[in-house]
Design an enzyme around this catalytic site. Structure first.
Site, PDB file in Angstrom:
ATOM      1  N   LYS A 317       0.824  -1.208   0.000  1.00  0.00           N
ATOM      2  CA  LYS A 317       0.000   0.000   0.000  1.00  0.00           C
ATOM      3  C   LYS A 317       0.862   1.264   0.000  1.00  0.00           C
ATOM      4  O   LYS A 317       2.045   1.247   0.356  1.00  0.00           O
ATOM      5  CB  LYS A 317      -0.937  -0.007   1.219  1.00  0.00           C
ATOM      6  CG  LYS A 317      -2.047  -1.070   1.152  1.00  0.00           C
ATOM      7  CD  LYS A 317      -3.133  -0.699   0.172  1.00  0.00           C
ATOM      8  CE  LYS A 317      -4.236  -1.747   0.057  1.00  0.00           C
ATOM      9  NZ  LYS A 317      -5.120  -1.796   1.221  1.00  0.00           N
ATOM     10  N   ARG A 352      -4.320 -10.346   3.674  1.00  0.00           N
ATOM     11  CA  ARG A 352      -4.480 -10.276   2.212  1.00  0.00           C
ATOM     12  C   ARG A 352      -3.203  -9.701   1.613  1.00  0.00           C
ATOM     13  O   ARG A 352      -2.868  -8.539   1.853  1.00  0.00           O
ATOM     14  CB  ARG A 352      -5.695  -9.411   1.861  1.00  0.00           C
ATOM     15  CG  ARG A 352      -6.027  -9.359   0.377  1.00  0.00           C
ATOM     16  CD  ARG A 352      -7.272  -8.503   0.142  1.00  0.00           C
ATOM     17  NE  ARG A 352      -7.660  -8.477  -1.257  1.00  0.00           N
ATOM     18  CZ  ARG A 352      -7.190  -7.619  -2.156  1.00  0.00           C
ATOM     19  NH1 ARG A 352      -6.311  -6.684  -1.784  1.00  0.00           N
ATOM     20  NH2 ARG A 352      -7.586  -7.669  -3.412  1.00  0.00           N
TER      21      ARG A 352
END
Length: 372
Positions: A317, A352
């Protein structure tokens, strides 16, 4: 002010101040340790890890929040004087209770969910697996590397992403879902559209993963509520993918996200979706600044109080790139592993990730060392 300010409690009066507070209190397990039946700890979400203290948080007038940390050894006395005995007992039941199997996956330990983006424009791997053949091969490789769940997505939800038609999304994901489900893998479909959910479930998907928490499409809540068994992952996102990073604002991000997910769980329950079919995701990177993401990552364990499995999606991210500006998405393995281990430490049931093999190795070594 959206950060939580920790309190230094210098006297019994300071502690009583929290007990006398007439607003909602929030409870964050902390002081993590490998339990080994340690009588001074409580089990975290029914898993092997335990916690030895609670951070208790209250909102402050004017914004933000204040907290105190109370060791479990001192908790009973505080509870008896707080007037919140029933409330705290219910919270402790949710924080410590065993999680039922989610899509036939045992939730006593952390599972790795491998990301399979059948898209040309995802932020990290757009175009790498944008044909059914490449996506199926990639999913099979991730399963061999240690992913117990494969998450198939046909629409990018990165900041600024363009939407795709429902027909195009179905065309992308259904062949991949069908092939991997036919192999016997546990498959999740990453979509915010009811029609895509229906098509993917018909093709063998076992889990619905919705970044809008079943709010983005009226048909999605209706579809899941009419299914007797479909498990669903509810994620927090402020705004829409196209605009969510345009100056996101919160009163207190940890508490605001918690309240939102609680509200969505209760809405789902009213629609006939039982809590044991729900997993929650605080939505790292979805309508959050760097400081918002750091606050959430530091207190992920609060979400166990919702009584559901918790998913962490922090892989590659942008917050990693903001801390290390030299790291392009595919060079964020170190930051992704740090976030995954932080989530594992706080009892996240599903991680995830893009880099399954490396994450599986990191979790295996940390578990073998008894890292806390």
């Amino acid at each position: 002010m959206d950060k939580i300010q920790g309190s230094v409690l210098r006297s019994p009066a300071d502690v009583r101040g929290f007990a006398d507070f007439d607003g909602p209190l929030y409870y964050v397990p902390t002081g993590f340790i490998d339990r080994a039946d340690d009588p001074q700890t409580l089990p975290l979400a029914g898993g092997r890890r335990g916690f030895s203290a609670l951070e208790i948080i209250r909102r402050r007038d004017g914004g933000g929040a204040q907290s105190m940390i109370l060791p479990l050894l001192a908790l009973e006395g505080w509870v008896q004087n707080s007037g919140r005995v029933d409330e705290i007992n219910a919270v402790l039941d949710r924080l410590t209770g065993n999680r039922r199997a989610f899509a036939n996956q045992d939730m006593e330990s952390s599972h790795i969910m491998g990301i399979v983006n059948v898209t040309p424009d995802s932020f990290s791997d757009g175009g790498d697996h944008d044909t059914a053949e490449r996506a199926i091969a990639h999913g099979r490789a991730l399963a061999r590397q240690g992913a117990s769940i494969l998450d198939i997505g046909g629409e990018s939800t990165r900041p600024g992403a363009a939407t795709v038609s429902i027909d195009q999304e179905i065309e992308r994901v259904v062949p991949v879902v069908r092939a991997l489900a036919d192999d016997g893998h546990c498959v999740s479909v990453d979509t915010r559209h009811g029609a895509v959910m229906s098509a993917a479930m018909d093709a063998g998907a076992q889990i619905i993963n919705d970044v809008t928490a079943l709010e983005g499409d009226e048909a999605s809540l209706e579809f899941v509520s009419q299914s007797d068994t479909a498990p669903v992952i509810l994620m927090h996102m402020q705004g829409e993918p196209g605009t969510m990073q345009n100056n996101p604002q919160y009163d207190c991000v940890v508490l605001d996200v918690y309240d939102y997910l609680l509200d969505r769980i209760e809405s789902c329950e009213r629609a006939g979706i039982s809590r044991d079919r729900i997993c929650v995701d605080p939505g790292i990177g979805f309508g959050k600044s760097l400081s918002h993401n750091m606050e959430l990552l530091s207190r992920l364990s609060i979400f166990h109080g919702l009584g559901c499995p918790v998913l962490l999606g922090a892989s590659r991210k942008s917050f990693i790139g903001k801390i290390d500006p030299s790291a392009e998405p595919k060079q964020r393995l170190g930051g992704s592993l740090a976030a995954a281990l932080n989530g594992w430490r706080q009892g996240m049931q599903i991680l995830r990730v893009h880099d399954v093999e490396q994450t599986a190795q990191a979790l295996g070594i940390a578990s073998a060392m008894g890292t806390v």
